[in-house]
Design an enzyme around this catalytic site. Structure first.
Site, short mmCIF file in Angstrom:
data_model
loop_
_atom_site.label_atom_id
_atom_site.label_comp_id
_atom_site.label_asym_id
_atom_site.label_seq_id
_atom_site.Cartn_x
_atom_site.Cartn_y
_atom_site.Cartn_z
N GLY A 1 7.45 -8.73 3.41
CA GLY A 1 6.63 -10.17 2.95
C GLY A 1 5.19 -10.14 3.50
N GLY A 2 4.95 -9.11 4.20
CA GLY A 2 3.38 -9.08 4.57
C GLY A 2 2.45 -9.34 3.49
N ASP B 1 10.34 0.53 -2.31
CA ASP B 1 9.77 -0.57 -1.75
C ASP B 1 9.23 -0.02 -0.38
OD1 ASP B 1 8.25 -2.67 -1.58
OD2 ASP B 1 9.92 -4.00 -1.95
N SER C 1 0.77 -1.13 -0.02
CA SER C 1 0.13 0.04 -0.18
C SER C 1 0.73 1.16 -0.07
CB SER C 1 -1.11 -0.05 1.26
OG SER C 1 -0.22 -0.15 2.26
N ALA D 1 7.78 -1.64 3.83
CA ALA D 1 8.42 -2.48 4.67
C ALA D 1 7.49 -2.84 5.76
CB ALA D 1 9.80 -2.09 5.33
N GLU E 1 10.83 -9.29 -4.26
CA GLU E 1 11.42 -8.14 -3.59
C GLU E 1 13.04 -8.08 -3.18
OE1 GLU E 1 7.38 -6.27 -1.73
OE2 GLU E 1 8.58 -7.46 -0.52
C1 A5P Z 1 4.91 -7.27 0.20
O1 A5P Z 1 5.35 -8.51 0.37
C2 A5P Z 1 5.78 -6.54 1.45
O2 A5P Z 1 7.19 -6.63 1.59
C3 A5P Z 1 5.53 -5.00 1.65
O3 A5P Z 1 6.51 -4.14 0.82
C4 A5P Z 1 5.37 -4.72 2.84
O4 A5P Z 1 4.42 -5.50 3.58
C5 A5P Z 1 4.85 -3.40 3.29
O5 A5P Z 1 3.40 -3.12 2.76
P1 A5P Z 1 2.49 -2.05 3.17
O6 A5P Z 1 3.42 -0.79 2.47
O7 A5P Z 1 1.29 -2.10 2.58
O8 A5P Z 1 2.58 -1.74 4.71
#
Ligand code: A5P
Length: 221
Positions: free
Chosen positions: A95-96, A81, A28, A83, A103
């Site tokens: 990785g959420g 990116d 997001s 986190a 990535e």
């Molecule tokens: C995707 O797998 C994740 O590594 C995202 O970069 C991470 O979860 C951050 O996501 P948000 O910006 O939605 O918090």
């Protein structure tokens, strides 16, 4: 109303130059960077993108962001990116959203890695957010057992009761280790388990971290 994720994304655009190959993160917060890059391209910016997930690829396509040819890529100039957690030494949990393997490949091959996040992602010690591991489905019950030797609560990620598959056709195992005092050692130990393809630990703090605050401030770490 102030959107701290968008603030951080706006700041990250200052690092982009014409002619660059840009890694596009997932989530997001990366969403805002991708939107803004799309806008800049419509105004004449000339860059090519490497998306880190199907969802990012779809968004970039909708915004008519041109893609780099992956087969003969030599390096990526800059990756932006999000986190899930950022500690004081700029170690990360990512990785959420399940995109950690792509990535990590993209970030490790980038000359510059920019993390954008809102202040809620800052922590003293990693580990409140469960650490995601990408795992091969083959014999995954055995891989899970080996992971559980290190983390009893490890569980295969599900989405609405169905097993969640990554864009690479693999499973995610989420591990609640509690406070992670030595992310580099844990990363190495987990990667020694056959079947573990990648961890969501991004160590060494090589990234530039841009934090957007709810009061409108922006800080670069
Ligand atoms: C995707 O797998 C994740 O590594 C995202 O970069 C991470 O979860 C951050 O996501 P948000 O910006 O939605 O918090």
């Amino acid at each position: 109303m102030i959107n701290p994720k968008k603030l951080a994304a706006e700041k990250s655009l200052e690092f982009i130059k014409n002619g660059m190959t840009i890694g596009l993160g997932t989530g997001s917060t990366a969403y805002w960077a991708i939107q803004l890059i799309g806008e800049r391209i419509r105004q004449g910016l000339d860059v090519k993108a490497v998306p880190t997930s199907f969802s990012t690829e779809k968004l970039a396509r909708e915004l008519q962001i041109p893609f780099a040819t992956l087969s003969n890529l030599d390096h990526i100039d800059l990756t932006i990116d999000g986190a899930d957690e950022i500690d004081s030494e700029k170690n990360l949990i990512k990785g959420g959203g399940g995109a950690l393997l792509r990535e990590k490949i993209v970030s490790r091959n980038s000359r510059q890695f920019i993390i954008i996040a809102d202040e809620s992602k800052l922590v003293n010690t990693l580990g409140e957010f469960p650490l995601p591991l990408e795992v091969l489905p083959f014999c995954s019950s055995l891989t899970l057992r080996r992971i559980m030797d290190l983390c009893e609560t490890a569980t295969i990620r599900r989405k609405e009761s169905e097993i969640f598959f990554t864009d690479n056709g693999n499973y995610i195992i989420d591990c609640d280790f509690g406070a992670i005092s030595d992310p580099a050692s844990l990363d190495k130990e987990l990667k020694l388990i056959p079947g573990v393809l990648e961890t969501g630990l991004f160590v060494k703090g090589e990234s530039t971290v841009i934090i957007g605050y709810n009061n409108g401030e922006i800080r670069i770490l």
